[in-house]
Design an enzyme around this catalytic site. Sequence first.
Site, mmCIF file in Angstrom:
data_model
loop_
_atom_site.group_PDB
_atom_site.id
_atom_site.type_symbol
_atom_site.label_atom_id
_atom_site.label_comp_id
_atom_site.label_asym_id
_atom_site.label_seq_id
_atom_site.Cartn_x
_atom_site.Cartn_y
_atom_site.Cartn_z
ATOM 1 N N PHE A 28 0.854 -1.185 0.000
ATOM 2 C CA PHE A 28 0.000 0.000 0.000
ATOM 3 C C PHE A 28 0.892 1.237 0.000
ATOM 4 O O PHE A 28 1.884 1.280 0.721
ATOM 5 C CB PHE A 28 -0.924 -0.007 1.226
ATOM 6 C CG PHE A 28 -2.083 0.931 1.101
ATOM 7 C CD1 PHE A 28 -3.213 0.569 0.382
ATOM 8 C CD2 PHE A 28 -2.035 2.180 1.689
ATOM 9 C CE1 PHE A 28 -4.282 1.439 0.259
ATOM 10 C CE2 PHE A 28 -3.097 3.067 1.569
ATOM 11 C CZ PHE A 28 -4.220 2.688 0.853
ATOM 12 N N ALA A 62 0.116 -2.346 5.891
ATOM 13 C CA ALA A 62 0.837 -2.280 7.168
ATOM 14 C C ALA A 62 0.287 -3.247 8.213
ATOM 15 O O ALA A 62 1.038 -3.747 9.042
ATOM 16 C CB ALA A 62 0.810 -0.850 7.709
ATOM 17 N N LEU A 63 -1.010 -3.520 8.190
ATOM 18 C CA LEU A 63 -1.570 -4.449 9.172
ATOM 19 C C LEU A 63 -1.119 -5.890 8.939
ATOM 20 O O LEU A 63 -1.153 -6.699 9.859
ATOM 21 C CB LEU A 63 -3.101 -4.365 9.186
ATOM 22 C CG LEU A 63 -3.678 -3.126 9.852
ATOM 23 C CD1 LEU A 63 -5.194 -3.100 9.702
ATOM 24 C CD2 LEU A 63 -3.284 -3.044 11.319
ATOM 25 N N HIS A 94 -9.291 5.498 10.855
ATOM 26 C CA HIS A 94 -8.563 4.353 10.309
ATOM 27 C C HIS A 94 -7.044 4.540 10.413
ATOM 28 O O HIS A 94 -6.314 3.588 10.682
ATOM 29 C CB HIS A 94 -8.978 4.114 8.860
ATOM 30 C CG HIS A 94 -8.423 2.864 8.264
ATOM 31 N ND1 HIS A 94 -8.820 1.602 8.670
ATOM 32 C CD2 HIS A 94 -7.491 2.662 7.298
ATOM 33 C CE1 HIS A 94 -8.165 0.692 7.989
ATOM 34 N NE2 HIS A 94 -7.348 1.313 7.147
ATOM 35 N N ARG A 133 10.739 11.562 3.625
ATOM 36 C CA ARG A 133 11.350 10.628 4.566
ATOM 37 C C ARG A 133 11.740 9.285 3.954
ATOM 38 O O ARG A 133 12.473 8.510 4.562
ATOM 39 C CB ARG A 133 10.376 10.375 5.734
ATOM 40 C CG ARG A 133 10.244 11.578 6.643
ATOM 41 C CD ARG A 133 9.006 11.484 7.538
ATOM 42 N NE ARG A 133 8.940 12.583 8.480
ATOM 43 C CZ ARG A 133 8.587 13.826 8.195
ATOM 44 N NH1 ARG A 133 8.252 14.150 6.953
ATOM 45 N NH2 ARG A 133 8.551 14.765 9.116
#
Length: 155
Positions: A28, A62-63, A94, A133
């Site tokens: 994602f 990420a989950l 979320h 970043r």
Amino acid sequence: MFGADKGTAASDRLNGKKLNIGIVQARFNADITDALAKACKTELLALGVSDKDIDHVTVPGALEVPVALQAMAEKGKYDALIALGCIIRGETYHFELVANESGAGVTRISLDYQLPVANAILTTENMEQAIARQTEKGRDAAQVAVEMANLLESI
């Protein structure tokens, strides 16, 4: 032992030779996570980790990162793991859910398996912050993984 008081050079702490590193990358926000992965792998190679000793898998988001980290940790072949992802704040709760739960899962894997896990799952307010970043945090994750693997080996 490591630390300035022991006179250990940074080059010793950041020596990636003989280390096996696992990377889990969320797909994602792929433009960001691909840049994270590229910077991370480039830095691992610069630190002496052999390309053949880097395993890189991708997951949807990420989950899902913690469960893949757990599967890698259970193999017992890695000296350190790296979590890569990007969560950008939206208009709903979320963001907090994903950021908090993925972070907690990554930390739990590290503690449960006594295995360093460098967490470079970015949590930003917007895409501009993520872009700013992506390279630095990818490099940082590689350095943290190598340094912590060497530290835990010496303890």
